[in-house]
Design a protein around this motif. Sequence first.
Motif, short mmCIF file in Angstrom:
data_model
loop_
_atom_site.label_atom_id
_atom_site.label_comp_id
_atom_site.label_asym_id
_atom_site.label_seq_id
_atom_site.Cartn_x
_atom_site.Cartn_y
_atom_site.Cartn_z
N GLN A 141 0.84 -1.21 0.07
CA GLN A 141 -0.09 0.07 -0.17
C GLN A 141 0.82 1.32 -0.09
O GLN A 141 0.48 2.21 -0.82
CB GLN A 141 -0.96 -0.12 1.18
N LEU A 173 1.75 2.51 -3.48
CA LEU A 173 0.53 3.05 -4.18
C LEU A 173 0.67 4.67 -3.63
O LEU A 173 0.27 5.46 -4.52
CB LEU A 173 -0.62 2.23 -4.04
N GLU A 174 0.84 4.99 -2.41
CA GLU A 174 0.60 6.17 -1.84
C GLU A 174 1.78 7.09 -2.30
O GLU A 174 1.53 8.30 -2.69
CB GLU A 174 0.66 6.05 -0.25
N ASN A 187 0.83 7.78 -5.82
CA ASN A 187 -0.02 8.86 -5.95
C ASN A 187 0.23 10.29 -5.73
O ASN A 187 0.14 11.22 -6.38
CB ASN A 187 -1.26 8.72 -5.15
N LYS A 218 3.28 3.34 -10.07
CA LYS A 218 1.89 2.61 -10.02
C LYS A 218 1.98 1.60 -10.81
O LYS A 218 1.48 0.30 -10.47
CB LYS A 218 0.73 3.62 -10.51
N TYR A 270 3.72 -1.10 -9.04
CA TYR A 270 2.66 -1.68 -7.73
C TYR A 270 1.76 -2.76 -8.51
O TYR A 270 1.51 -3.65 -7.73
CB TYR A 270 1.96 -0.43 -7.29
N TYR A 271 1.06 -2.43 -9.57
CA TYR A 271 0.19 -3.57 -10.18
C TYR A 271 0.86 -4.80 -10.36
O TYR A 271 0.43 -5.81 -10.26
CB TYR A 271 -0.36 -3.03 -11.30
N TYR A 330 -4.99 -6.98 -12.27
CA TYR A 330 -3.68 -6.00 -12.03
C TYR A 330 -3.05 -5.70 -13.26
O TYR A 330 -2.48 -4.78 -13.78
CB TYR A 330 -3.14 -6.59 -10.91
#
Length: 586
Positions: free
Chosen positions: A62, A65-66, A69, A77, A80-81, A102
């Motif tokens: 998580q 992802l933060e 963003n 990102k 992350y996927y 994903y």
Amino acid sequence: MKIYLLSLFFLVILIIKNTNIVVGQSIEEIARIEDPLRQLEAVLQLPVNFGKDTVTLKKSLQPVLEIANEKDSFVLKWGYYMRMADGYSIAFDRTNGISEQYYQLAEQLLQKHYNIELEMIGYARQGYYNYVYRKVKEAFPFFLRANDLKSKIDIRKIPLVVKHYQFIANFYGYIGDHGSAVNYLQEALPFSKAVSRERVDLTNAVAVYLSRDSLNHQALIYLNRAMEEAKLAKDSVWIGIISGNLADQAWKAGDKQRAIALVQKNIDLSMRYNEHKDAMRANLTLASWYLVLKEWELAKQHVVSGINLMEEKPYFLKYKMDASKLLADIAHGLNQKEEELKQLHVYLTLKDSLEKRINDKEIQKIMWQRETERYNRTIQSTEEKRLHSKRIYQFIGISLVLVFTIILLLINKSKTKIKMRNTLLEKDQLTLAYEKQLLDQELVILKDSLGEFTDTIKQNDTTIQQLRQEIVKVSEQNPAYMAQVSDSLNAMLQTHIMTDERWLKFKHVFDKVYPGYLSQMKKNYSKITDNDLRILALQKLDLNNSSMSELLCVSMEAIKKAKQRLKKKMESQDQESISADRTISR
């Protein structure tokens, strides 16, 4: 069994393990990395193996992802996927809908923020994901797309280029395209660390694939390089593996004693460092060589050693089959008939079990070739269409003014042509309407003619009957008048009787008023004659027996008999048709 096969298996193990390496970098450390490529590589090496605990997986990733963003970084990102897809594939231990979701999110992200290097690696990772779980057919399109992008990317911008190129090479090696596997590994070599297990692995893998294509001289060069790297890295495990591969080359070259010594070294090092699978394969290889040298007891000793290192898993099925065949050959050499038959029976049983797997692999190779051809045709067709469209746009751009002028001229010319065409069309329509009117009029005239003919016959019939009655009355009273009446009667009969010539004219008119009636009756009832057709035509006009008698110049009795015969013919043929239909239905 050839020693160089073991390195491919070892390569797969290393790659799979590498996907879960804890690289020692925290999320905070990753956030401080300035180079986007190095930052992405760090994300792609974050641990994602939490067993079936997907809650911990989500919490662990998580923060990535933060950060993505916060920095508005589509690259992070995307990473992350990719790792979420990896984590769920490990949790489910199979292909699954969440991992594929994903992968789809990553692909959609690159549609907004195009990056050809990430696109290629995304296809490679999704293809390898399907390949690891043996969804080989599903992996085809992803590796095809990745390979198609290879010539367009900058390899220096590929994250973890060695790892990802190993993914692709491993797949190509599996489907038998060793040349493509070698190309990917050779391109990855410059990006591997010097004096490292990574470089030893790559160099040895190149040698393995070259050997599979019987390029033994080139394979030997790479094996010697790999051995030098392994010694510099002081990696005893790889020294043992490469020794086994060098032994195979020495055996092929005829240096049997050196080959045996190298394999023995491979066995000793593998056993020392608990590489039991490698030791098992090396023992079987050495046993096969002692068999050639007719050293039966030594051969048997190494087969038994290999069998003791096997496990009850599908992977070992092929090696168990090889061991049974070796034991059968050894028993044959020792003249132990009963033992030979026993081992042959075990060998054949195991061979049957493996046939389906081998056939499946061959089918996959054929499917890959077909898929590649179809993909190439699609790419070629798309490129041809693109070039064709480009030429059209260029032509339109250059010739726009000229085309506009030509269009104006064509419009004026078209208007004239349309007017002429409409005029001709109206003329044709009027001609067709006139011809139809003529046909309708002709049909009305023919119907009237046929009606008049029928009425005339009926009137003549009445007149004839009256004349005959008058003849009877005046036959005795007025002979002169009787002769006159008789002459009138004979004249009327002559004009009344339907001769062959009159019948043809009558039939011509009848066929136009009642088209196809007589021909259909003839078709349905093949036994009826032309005289029968005359009766049918006169019946169609509702003439009675008396009128028919006068018209055909026969007695009424003859008419009745003719009708009876016609009726019997028709009923007989109808009965024959019914009987034939029943026979067919049975």
